[in-house]
Design an enzyme around this catalytic site. Structure first.
Site, PDB file in Angstrom:
ATOM      1  N   GLU A  55      -7.003   4.355  -0.176  1.00 35.65           N
ATOM      2  CA  GLU A  55      -6.659   4.920   1.124  1.00 35.65           C
ATOM      3  C   GLU A  55      -6.259   6.375   0.966  1.00 35.65           C
ATOM      4  O   GLU A  55      -5.561   6.739   0.018  1.00 35.65           O
ATOM      5  CB  GLU A  55      -5.492   4.141   1.751  1.00 35.65           C
TER       6      GLU A  55
ATOM      7  N   SER B 124      -5.514   4.516   5.554  1.00 38.00           N
ATOM      8  CA  SER B 124      -4.475   3.628   6.045  1.00 38.00           C
ATOM      9  C   SER B 124      -4.600   3.550   7.561  1.00 38.00           C
ATOM     10  O   SER B 124      -5.080   4.484   8.206  1.00 38.00           O
ATOM     11  CB  SER B 124      -3.101   4.173   5.664  1.00 38.00           C
TER      12      SER B 124
ATOM     13  N   ASP C 114       0.818  -1.212   0.000  1.00 38.38           N
ATOM     14  CA  ASP C 114       0.000   0.000   0.000  1.00 38.38           C
ATOM     15  C   ASP C 114       0.852   1.261   0.000  1.00 38.38           C
ATOM     16  O   ASP C 114       0.474   2.274  -0.600  1.00 38.38           O
ATOM     17  CB  ASP C 114      -0.921   0.010   1.220  1.00 38.38           C
TER      18      ASP C 114
ATOM     19  N   CYS D 117       0.565  -8.595   4.775  1.00 39.76           N
ATOM     20  CA  CYS D 117       0.137  -7.207   4.579  1.00 39.76           C
ATOM     21  C   CYS D 117      -1.369  -7.055   4.462  1.00 39.76           C
ATOM     22  O   CYS D 117      -2.113  -8.019   4.532  1.00 39.76           O
ATOM     23  CB  CYS D 117       0.872  -6.592   3.385  1.00 39.76           C
ATOM     24  N   ASP D 118      -1.763  -5.818   4.224  1.00 41.20           N
ATOM     25  CA  ASP D 118      -3.132  -5.364   4.460  1.00 41.20           C
ATOM     26  C   ASP D 118      -4.234  -6.227   3.862  1.00 41.20           C
ATOM     27  O   ASP D 118      -5.226  -6.493   4.517  1.00 41.20           O
ATOM     28  CB  ASP D 118      -3.303  -3.942   3.903  1.00 41.20           C
ATOM     29  N   LYS D 119      -4.113  -6.634   2.617  1.00 38.87           N
ATOM     30  CA  LYS D 119      -5.223  -7.309   1.957  1.00 38.87           C
ATOM     31  C   LYS D 119      -5.048  -8.807   1.873  1.00 38.87           C
ATOM     32  O   LYS D 119      -6.023  -9.526   1.700  1.00 38.87           O
ATOM     33  CB  LYS D 119      -5.428  -6.738   0.537  1.00 38.87           C
TER      34      LYS D 119
END
Length: 553
Positions: free
Chosen positions: A443, A469, A78, A119-121
């Site tokens: 984001e 974020s 990201d 990580c995020d996703k």
């Protein structure tokens, strides 16, 4: 074994010959086949060490009598994707990850799965896949980045890096100061060092019962992370042997536990997208309304960056996620009868756990606040809700009223902020950045960091149908639903309209007479889609609203 469908008997001799082509021996094929879903790549700092984690997991699988078979999952950084069209492709990978993992797991008939995200996703994407497939599964993430240190010794992190750019545009930091952050904000591999989205989700894999203790907090560079990976590889064999499956673990009570821990930790607002989406795959419905009810009785025990000046490594040394859950259990806020991937109930797993630093993990008798880190606001501007990380909002911004400064894209808002066209008291509105309108729900870390870096975070609020974020702080309110592209009230806001925000009361209001809004609604025309081809176009046609988790329908 499920894998017998591809390796056993005369009818499967052709399949078996292809497994022999891979170099597998007869003895290896007599064991359970364990899919090891590894998100290693060379573009995401949080994933550059996952090859090492993967090898340790596979060693654990072999030690416990299984045959590991590695296959990949994608991941977007990201931070690198931030501020340009690339961010449109971040959230949308969650569904790609879930779908591709489903395809690989069923096509090759694995007996169990070890998920290696970071990580995020891809953490929520793989949790979605685990719930959907309901094969024995367990998680081992890559671990958090260590905090950095500037030349003067101050600890720092990536959120400070983004805010440094705003300070540069405000004239309070020179180029050499920016380069100090560049060189020192991200000193190791791993997911960003604060309680940002990746670490939030990694912590919640423990809270929901799908990872062993330490998964959310052991830093990426620690040898303890490799030991955890080996233990995880061994434990999947126990889950396969006992036929313990994700839906035995990811129950409604487990999701309630996860939301409670979310509030205590002060996690990213993105959890309000991901938890409903994961629950949906498990056949469970989570509504935004539940978040406020849980928050109302859950004390906020941690203030990690961006809410405070401590980091994931500090949380780990203080006892980690299980120590937080131990504190919460003192007020009977968790259902400790739930099963975890350890094979034990949460109550059994919490035996002997202690908080090692009460300054990092506050006792329930002395929390940072009596309610949780996230609040869901509703009102005529967001009839279906919007989300704010209230633990990262300054006291003077908990209630705010000001004129709307309206922008139809992130880029337009950034330009205005850097040109010093935003003034104390303003409410910046960024719209047409939602799941459909973006498409992809970018984001808004750049504009929120710019506001903070320019010293406006104590006087300016930001509202968007996009998202933030986990590194965002301040009165930043996202996930406004319905979104502008769906004709939500945020599409009707005009420059100068007064907006009132009352976070303690969970209210957000557009102070415009209803007859005026009705006239604007009658005149509103949905803009042309920003993207008309490819995956983003297909995504925009299928995605639900943010309050439902931005799932594909």
């Amino acid at each position: 074994m499920l894998s017998d469908n591809v390796k056993t008997g005369v009818e499967r001799a052709p399949n078996r010959s292809l497994l022999y082509a891979l170099g597998f021996t007869k003895e290896e094929l007599e064991r359970p086949l364990i899919g090891v879903v590894c998100s290693y790549n060379e573009i995401v700092p949080g994933h550059m060490n996952l090859d090492k984690i993967c090898e340790a997991v596979k060693a654990g699988v072999r030690a416990a009598g299984g045959t590991p078979v590695e296959f990949p999952a994608i991941a977007v950084c990201d931070g690198i994707a931030m501020g340009h069209i690339g961010m449109k492709y971040s959230l949308v990978t969650r569904e790609l990850i879930a779908d591709s993992t489903e395809a690989m797991a069923i096509a090759h008939q694995f007996d169990g799965l070890v998920m290696i995200p970071n990580c995020d996703k891809n953490v929520p994407g793989l949790l979605m896949a685990a719930a959907r497939l309901n094969l024995p599964a367990i998680f081992c993430s890559g671990g958090a980045m260590l905090a950095g240190r500037l030349a003067d010794g101050r600890r720092t992190c990536l959120s400070h890096m983004f805010e440094a750019v705003g300070a540069y545009h405000a004239g309070t930091l020179d180029e050499a100061g920016v380069e100090d952050y560049v060189a020192n904000a991200c000193p190791t591999c791993g997911s960003w060092s604060g309680m940002y989205t990746a670490n939030s989700m990694n912590c919640l894999t423990e809270a929901i019962g799908m990872a062993l203790p330490g998964n959310g907090t052991i830093p990426a560079v620690m040898s303890a992370r490799l030991r955890l990976a080996k233990q995880t590889g061994m434990q999947i064999m126990e889950l396969v042997r006992r036929n313990i499956r994700p839906r035995d673990i990811m129950t409604a009570a487990a999701f309630h536990n996860a939301e409670t821990v979310d509030m205590a930790l002060g996690c990213s607002t993105n959890t309000m997208l991901h938890l409903p989406a994961i629950a949906h795959e498990a056949g469970i419905t989570i509504s935004l309304e539940e978040a406020n009810a849980i928050s109302a009785k859950t004390p906020n025990l941690c203030h990690l960056a961006p809410a405070g000046d401590t980091f994931i490594e500090d949380l780990d040394y203080a006892g980690g996620v299980y120590a937080v859950m131990k504190e919460l259990s003192k007020k009977e806020l968790l259902d400790t009868s739930v099963l975890t991937v350890s094979g034990h109930t949460l109550q059994e797993a919490l035996e002997g756990v202690q908080v090692r630093n009460p300054e990092i993990i506050r006792p329930v008798t002395n929390p940072y606040s009596q309610n949780g880190g996230i609040a869901v606001l509703k009102g005529n501007l967001a009839p279906d809700g919007c989300v704010v990380k209230q633990s990262a909002v300054a006291p003077e911004m908990m209630c705010h009223q000001g004129p709307a400064r309206v922008f139809d894209s992130e880029e337009a808002a950034i330009e205005a902020i850097y040109q010093k066209k935003i003034h104390p008291g303003d409410v910046v509105v960024i719209r047409y950045e939602g799941p459909k309108g973006g498409p992809g729900m970018r984001e808004m870390l750049n504009p929120t960091s710019a506001i903070c870096g320019m010293g406006l975070d104590l006087t300016v609020a930001l509202i968007t149908d996009g998202r933030f974020s986990g590194a965002t702080r301040g009165a930043s309110i996202g996930h406004v639903s319905p979104e502008a592209a769906a004709g939500g009230p945020i599409a009707l806001v005009e420059e100068g309209d007064l907006i009132a925000i009352d976070i303690p009361a969970c209210r957000i209001s557009l102070l415009v007479p209803e007859d005026v809004l009705a006239q604007r609604r009658a005149n509103w025309v949905c803009p042309e889609p920003k993207v008309k081809t490819g995956y983003l176009s297909r995504y925009a046609k299928l995605v639900s609203s943010a309050d439902k988790g931005a799932i594909l329908e």
